[in-house]
Design a protein around this motif. Sequence first.
Motif, PDB file in Angstrom:
ATOM      1  N   ALA A  97      49.568  26.085  51.317  1.00 47.17           N
ATOM      2  CA  ALA A  97      49.522  27.253  50.435  1.00 47.17           C
ATOM      3  C   ALA A  97      48.242  27.253  49.622  1.00 47.17           C
ATOM      4  O   ALA A  97      47.770  26.217  49.234  1.00 47.17           O
ATOM      5  CB  ALA A  97      50.714  27.268  49.518  1.00 47.17           C
ATOM      6  N   ARG A 100      48.610  47.208  42.200  1.00 44.34           N
ATOM      7  CA  ARG A 100      47.494  46.336  41.823  1.00 44.34           C
ATOM      8  C   ARG A 100      47.084  45.453  42.983  1.00 44.34           C
ATOM      9  O   ARG A 100      45.891  45.242  43.236  1.00 44.34           O
ATOM     10  CB  ARG A 100      47.879  45.491  40.610  1.00 44.34           C
ATOM     11  N   THR A 130      49.588  49.003  34.398  1.00 49.53           N
ATOM     12  CA  THR A 130      49.579  47.933  33.390  1.00 49.53           C
ATOM     13  C   THR A 130      50.725  48.123  32.408  1.00 49.53           C
ATOM     14  O   THR A 130      51.420  47.171  32.038  1.00 49.53           O
ATOM     15  CB  THR A 130      48.249  47.914  32.611  1.00 49.53           C
ATOM     16  N   ARG A 162      45.338  47.538  45.769  1.00 47.36           N
ATOM     17  CA  ARG A 162      44.003  47.945  45.318  1.00 47.36           C
ATOM     18  C   ARG A 162      43.043  46.763  45.386  1.00 47.36           C
ATOM     19  O   ARG A 162      41.942  46.874  45.925  1.00 47.36           O
ATOM     20  CB  ARG A 162      44.082  48.471  43.884  1.00 47.36           C
ATOM     21  N   ALA A 163      43.481  45.604  44.858  1.00 45.22           N
ATOM     22  CA  ALA A 163      42.593  44.441  44.816  1.00 45.22           C
ATOM     23  C   ALA A 163      42.216  43.991  46.224  1.00 45.22           C
ATOM     24  O   ALA A 163      41.035  43.733  46.505  1.00 45.22           O
ATOM     25  CB  ALA A 163      43.266  43.305  44.051  1.00 45.22           C
ATOM     26  N   GLU A 164      43.215  43.917  47.121  1.00 45.79           N
ATOM     27  CA  GLU A 164      42.931  43.468  48.482  1.00 45.79           C
ATOM     28  C   GLU A 164      42.006  44.447  49.180  1.00 45.79           C
ATOM     29  O   GLU A 164      41.063  44.061  49.866  1.00 45.79           O
ATOM     30  CB  GLU A 164      44.237  43.349  49.277  1.00 45.79           C
ATOM     31  N   GLN A 184      34.302  45.389  50.757  1.00 44.17           N
ATOM     32  CA  GLN A 184      32.994  44.780  50.551  1.00 44.17           C
ATOM     33  C   GLN A 184      32.565  43.882  51.699  1.00 44.17           C
ATOM     34  O   GLN A 184      31.474  43.321  51.666  1.00 44.17           O
ATOM     35  CB  GLN A 184      33.033  43.949  49.268  1.00 44.17           C
ATOM     36  N   MET A 215      39.853  46.530  47.866  1.00 40.65           N
ATOM     37  CA  MET A 215      38.479  46.490  47.354  1.00 40.65           C
ATOM     38  C   MET A 215      37.727  45.310  47.933  1.00 40.65           C
ATOM     39  O   MET A 215      36.529  45.390  48.227  1.00 40.65           O
ATOM     40  CB  MET A 215      38.491  46.414  45.822  1.00 40.65           C
ATOM     41  N   GLU A 216      38.443  44.202  48.107  1.00 44.04           N
ATOM     42  CA  GLU A 216      37.795  43.026  48.670  1.00 44.04           C
ATOM     43  C   GLU A 216      37.399  43.291  50.127  1.00 44.04           C
ATOM     44  O   GLU A 216      36.283  42.971  50.536  1.00 44.04           O
ATOM     45  CB  GLU A 216      38.759  41.840  48.591  1.00 44.04           C
ATOM     46  N   MET A 276      45.974  53.059  37.275  1.00 43.22           N
ATOM     47  CA  MET A 276      45.891  51.643  36.927  1.00 43.22           C
ATOM     48  C   MET A 276      46.420  51.399  35.517  1.00 43.22           C
ATOM     49  O   MET A 276      47.103  50.408  35.264  1.00 43.22           O
ATOM     50  CB  MET A 276      44.446  51.135  37.046  1.00 43.22           C
TER      51      MET A 276
END
Lengths: 310, 349
Positions: free
Chosen positions: B349, B229, B136, B232-234, B240, B236-237, B132
């Motif tokens: 959108a 990024r 960045t 990873r973000a999708e 959960q 992690m969502e 990560m």
Amino acid sequence: MTTATLSRWDRFRESFLWYSFKRDKVAIASFVVLVLMVLAAIFAPLLAPTNPYDLAQINIMNSELPPVGMQGADPAFPLGTDAQGRDMLSTILYGTRVSLLIGFGAVVLQAALGILFGLLAGYLGGRVDSILMRIADVQLSFSTLMVAIIVGAVFKASFGNLMFGEIAIYMLIFIIGVAEWPQIARTVRASVLAEKKKEYVDAAKVMGFRTNRIMFRHILPNTLSPIFVIATVQIANAIISEAALSFLGLGMPETQPSLGSLIKSGFDYIQSGSWWITLIPGLVLVVLVLVINLLGDWLRDVMNPRLYKG
Amino acid sequence: MLAFLVQRISQAALVMFVISVIAFAIQDGLGDPLQEMVGMSVSQEEREALREELGLNDPMVVQYLRFAGKAIQGDLGKSYFYGKPTLTVIAEHLPATLELVIGASLIIMFLSVPIGVYAAIRPQEWLAKFFMGVSTVGISIPVFLTAIVLIQIYSIGVTVEWFPEDTGWGQWLNGALSTEGGMPSYGRGEDLTYLFGTWNSGFFTERGLMHLVLPCISLASIMLPLFIRLIRAEMMEVLQSDYIRYARAKGLSAARINFLHALKNTMLPVITVGGVQIGIMVAYTILTETVFQWPGVGLMFLEAITRSDIPLIVAYLMVVGLIFVVTNTLVDLIYGLVNPTVKLTGKKA
């Protein structure tokens, strides 16, 4: 604007923003580096050993000297010289100044456009909303860099090289500002849609305030924090866009270089081994953009704790 | 579905119309075709006559309709510099750019999915944090700078003399850190395989592939961090959400949950963003091609700007506009097909 018990400064020191800043080493370090770079850029005329814009101070005999620590270096030029014999340290200081100026200017312009269109789209809704957001969608799907390159190319073709060089700073601010407004407009619209349903807006409507007043005096202040977050990241993007345009020859001229045009002018000499003309300004550019991005990431985490996206 | 299809396609047609108006305005606003055609010696009367004949005195709308009519038939004028129809010039340069985009997309696909998924499953491990952090930093490096650094390291070569040469380990470290200039960094090379039409491919010979390596890595470097990024973000969502917890409670194996249940739903938004980003890569090819002197449409466009080759600039805009519109429409349609929860009509959108 102080409350009875707490001054603004006290309130800031009590805030969650300051609390989390104190606990985040990356944020503190990025902030310190950014402040140092901004100060160095602002006071470039005082700090720089020579004035790169002043042709009288340049000696072509000094061209392509390496930085101190390498063979053949001159201690008068700590970071070496470029192909025209300009002191790299001075040109980098002045170049950072130009890059930052364009970055800030472009973000101010895109924030103005983005806030205006975002508020109109979000608050008025209906046809205004669908037209504005359609335009934003199309522009975003084309990639802001592409739009900027095309607009830059058209301007350059219609103004000619010399004229374009003279007004390049304003042109670049305009080009990048116009190319990137949809980013901010979308954020503003999203938060306006959430704010619009709240009771204070109904109250203001019942009191008979005009639409303009409700939009700008009541809703706008409540949408500022996401704007702040995205504007930070947008400064980094604007600086990169400027560097890209300058690198393509659609930006700052070599006589008045930004970091991007310094990299471009050095690239012509990299085959002859003078790597420092390109790579030192490149490093400065990366550090500048990186610290702004890190601060932006931190701000987003603090101001929007729901989002853990990183 | 049919309504959705019609809506999407008519929207694409509208966008193409706007692009053609902009392109027409550029053609009309920049330069005078008469000046390109005749010299200084032609008299004012003859100029006027020629003007009339070429239809330059007609109303704007008539001129636009003529421009659009020709464009639909595949006639976008002749390039001043190449002296050939602009679309032919673009067709000759397009394969080089497409190969660059294909190569970069392959790198992105094969690296971003495993890294993104890993960083989502084990967010606390140092390797995930390292990835990560690197992404960045990667976002902060402009694509042309990556390209220049790659050329410096792998083509020009770096000689390291930091360690004492007289000791064995010093010599070894110097040798290990120095890079030999072995990678080609300019153009596509000579070893191209003819495929069809104007397409000569560099994918089938060793030299051709060598020429592709550095440009493709540079082009991939700008999008790779974004994809890591995003995935990873999708992911992690998704991890959960309730159905994953239910699958865990059922006692399914971690691998099955992660790769069968979670990854499927992670990839949905990635398809949309990914499709659009691949279109956006066309913009970055201009930068990559400039650094590597890659003979694709990006470099051609930039040269057309320096030469004020207006027909070629206009043709490039139309072609790139078409590429963007087609990819975006296709991505929308595919997304509508694979994700049944998208309301097919009136999607906002």
